[in-house]
Motif scaffolding. Structure first.
Motif, mmCIF file in Angstrom:
data_model
loop_
_atom_site.group_PDB
_atom_site.id
_atom_site.type_symbol
_atom_site.label_atom_id
_atom_site.label_comp_id
_atom_site.label_asym_id
_atom_site.label_seq_id
_atom_site.Cartn_x
_atom_site.Cartn_y
_atom_site.Cartn_z
ATOM 1 N N HIS A 69 0.870 4.293 -2.699
ATOM 2 C CA HIS A 69 0.676 5.686 -2.277
ATOM 3 C C HIS A 69 1.853 6.571 -2.682
ATOM 4 O O HIS A 69 1.659 7.727 -3.074
ATOM 5 N N ASP B 202 -6.359 0.818 2.220
ATOM 6 C CA ASP B 202 -7.381 1.860 2.386
ATOM 7 C C ASP B 202 -8.782 1.289 2.564
ATOM 8 O O ASP B 202 -9.611 1.852 3.280
ATOM 9 N N SER C 187 0.831 -1.200 0.000
ATOM 10 C CA SER C 187 0.000 0.000 0.000
ATOM 11 C C SER C 187 0.868 1.254 0.000
ATOM 12 O O SER C 187 0.576 2.235 -0.702
ATOM 13 N N ASN C 188 1.938 1.225 0.772
ATOM 14 C CA ASN C 188 2.857 2.365 0.779
ATOM 15 C C ASN C 188 3.488 2.562 -0.594
ATOM 16 O O ASN C 188 3.682 3.704 -1.037
#
Length: 217
Positions: A112, A137, A108-109
């Motif tokens: 992002h 998210d 996820s990082n």
């Protein structure tokens, strides 16, 4: 909508789904268990049209319950952007083990940081521990049959998160009355994203339900 059907001529069932707008908020694209290796112009046309109508298109990537290497998953993520301009990512086959949390946080990082403003959906398919909500998210906290959904109870901690953090996928929902009941259950359980379909196993996502326009409205 898990839109795992082919957009024939750049439309097909994708076009039918978009005709139900504005109730369709998310469509998950899956070219070949991921983005594939080369551009398919039918997918290009369908995805571009969906994005143009305000639908959030997510690219499907499988994780093999944290068994795939981060590098392999990140490569698929980058390929979605390269081939189709898709930056939101649907991470399938997610492990609910706390030992795998850092794996999904890293993915996820990666999304992002590479694509500011992009979102991740992590498909646990079942209710994870509350700490697993930091994996992405949006969390898929149910993927299963309508009969199972009717008896599923969610823990009280879900109310401490916004409804838009949760996504439920319910198949084998036989008719419109049952669909409305499934949506009512989702709303009562603090779930912000839901998809109900009459389609069933072995592949509940190769068509659209006949009540889709009613579901969307």
């Amino acid at each position: 909508i898990p839109a795992y059907f082919y957009p024939s001529g750049g439309a097909g069932l994708w076009g039918n789904a978009l005709a139900a707008e504005p109730g369709v908020g998310v469509m998950v694209a899956n070219v070949n268990s991921g983005p594939g290796t080369s551009v398919d112009t039918d997918y290009t046309a369908a995805i571009t049209k969906a994005q143009g109508t305000g639908v959030g298109v997510f690219g499907y990537v499988y994780t093999s319950y944290a068994g795939r290497s981060l590098a392999s998953v990140e490569s698929d993520i980058s390929t979605w952007r390269k081939l189709y301009g898709v930056t939101n990512i649907f991470l399938d086959e997610a492990s609910t083990s706390s030992s795998s949390l850092s794996y999904y946080q890293a993915l996820s990082n990666y999304v992002h940081q590479a694509f500011p403003g992009a979102l991740t959906i992590v498909n646990f398919g079942t209710i994870p521990g509350s700490s697993e909500m930091s994996a992405g998210d949006i969390a898929v906290t149910f993927e299963g049959s309508y009969s199972t959904y009717q008896s599923t109870r969610f823990p009280s901690w879900v109310s401490s998160f916004a409804p838009t953090r949760f996504y439920n996928i319910v198949y084998g929902v036989p008719d419109q009355a049952s669909m409305l009941n499934a949506l009512s259950e989702a709303a009562g359980d603090h779930v912000g994203y839901v998809y109900a379909t009459n389609d069933g196993l072995p592949n509940p996502y190769d068509t659209l339900p006949p009540y889709l326009s009613g579901e969307a409205s």
